[in-house]
Design an enzyme around this catalytic site. Structure first.
Site, short mmCIF file in Angstrom:
data_model
loop_
_atom_site.label_atom_id
_atom_site.label_comp_id
_atom_site.label_asym_id
_atom_site.label_seq_id
_atom_site.Cartn_x
_atom_site.Cartn_y
_atom_site.Cartn_z
N GLY A 114 0.96 -1.10 -0.07
CA GLY A 114 -0.07 0.14 0.06
C GLY A 114 0.92 1.15 -0.07
CD GLU A 115 2.76 6.29 1.57
OE1 GLU A 115 3.93 6.28 1.28
OE2 GLU A 115 2.00 6.40 2.39
CB SER A 116 5.34 2.46 4.32
OG SER A 116 6.16 3.54 3.56
CB CYS B 119 5.18 -3.74 -1.54
SG CYS B 119 5.88 -2.53 -2.57
NE ARG C 250 8.56 5.44 2.11
CZ ARG C 250 7.57 6.32 2.42
NH1 ARG C 250 8.04 7.35 3.16
NH2 ARG C 250 6.36 6.67 1.92
CB ILE D 244 3.29 -1.84 -7.52
CG1 ILE D 244 2.78 -2.91 -8.38
CG2 ILE D 244 2.29 -0.47 -7.52
CD1 ILE D 244 1.31 -3.51 -7.94
NE ARG D 245 3.71 4.90 -5.49
CZ ARG D 245 3.68 5.12 -4.19
NH1 ARG D 245 4.63 5.98 -3.84
NH2 ARG D 245 2.74 4.94 -3.49
CG HIS E 203 2.48 -5.99 -4.58
ND1 HIS E 203 1.76 -5.77 -3.84
CD2 HIS E 203 3.38 -5.07 -4.95
CE1 HIS E 203 1.86 -4.55 -3.34
NE2 HIS E 203 2.79 -3.93 -4.27
CD GLU F 140 -0.08 -8.87 -3.17
OE1 GLU F 140 1.20 -9.40 -2.95
OE2 GLU F 140 -0.22 -7.58 -3.12
N1 GLN Z 1 6.40 2.82 -2.30
C1 GLN Z 1 5.54 2.67 -1.31
C2 GLN Z 1 5.63 3.18 -0.03
O1 GLN Z 1 6.49 4.07 0.15
C3 GLN Z 1 4.93 1.08 -1.21
C4 GLN Z 1 4.65 0.64 -2.56
C5 GLN Z 1 3.63 -0.59 -2.35
O2 GLN Z 1 3.41 -1.10 -1.42
N2 GLN Z 1 3.05 -1.21 -3.47
O3 GLN Z 1 5.08 2.81 0.99
#
Ligand code: GLN
Length: 178
Positions: free
Chosen positions: A46-48, A75, A98, A125-126, A160, A162
């Site tokens: 997600g986004e940390s 991630c 990150r 993903i990112r 990921h 999953e």
């Molecule tokens: N780059 C994201 C972060 O800083 C993580 C991306 C992800 O979980 N797909 O949290």
């Protein structure tokens, strides 16, 4: 064995589906009640920074910090397990960078280098990258970077698992819990 999937953000149902396909009992974890009886926890991506705030709001941050439940972090979940430039749980001994590969547009899918398992495709993903390991063992690489490591109990994946139909890493982590 009952596995909890942290359900505050990210690809929750996909992790549950991976566990279902392995006949592993699982449930979504949203609060301190849900987390009490589990034998392992998956922290999805997600986004940390957001994930940390959601964990704090749900009173799960302190609970997880004190708990020694085994965790698989993917991630953003992997960012929170290691050492980063932000506040994390620091449960595993590695440094993670990150947004290592750039922005959302720099997301990619690529075959991983894993000993004895040639065909796993990682979805990044990112994604972050693990830039330094201490007491954690690197177990997968991609384009010269460490993308997975384990300390036997916990596992960190920068991609990921999953989002592909391959449960190799879920199985590997679960095997360590038995
Ligand atoms: N780059 C994201 C972060 O800083 C993580 C991306 C992800 O979980 N797909 O949290």
């Amino acid at each position: 064995m009952l596995i909890g999937v942290l359900a505050l953000q990210g690809a929750v149902s996909e992790h549950c589906a991976a566990l279902d396909s392995l006949n592993i009992s699982n449930k979504e974890v949203r609060n301190t009640e849900d987390i009490r009886d589990i034998d392992g926890l998956i922290m999805p991506g997600g986004e940390s920074t957001t994930l940390r705030k959601l964990l704090v709001n749900a009173n799960l941050w302190d609970f997880i910090m004190k708990s020694d439940v085994p965790i698989m972090g993917t991630c953003a979940g992997a960012i929170l397990l290691g050492k980063s430039d932000d506040i994390t749980f620091e449960k595993m001994d590695y440094v993670i960078d990150r947004n290592f590969y750039g922005r959302q547009i720099d997301s990619f899918e690529e075959k991983l280098e894993i000993e004895d398992y040639p065909n796993f495709r990682g979805v990044f993903i990112r994604a972050p990258a693990i830039t330094k390991v201490g007491n954690s063992k690197p177990i997968a690489f991609c384009k010269g970077e460490i993308v997975a490591c384990t300390d036997r109990k916990n596992m960190a994946l920068t991609f990921h698992p999953e989002l592909t139909n391959d449960t190799y890493f879920h199985e590997l982590w679960l095997r360590g819990l038995q």
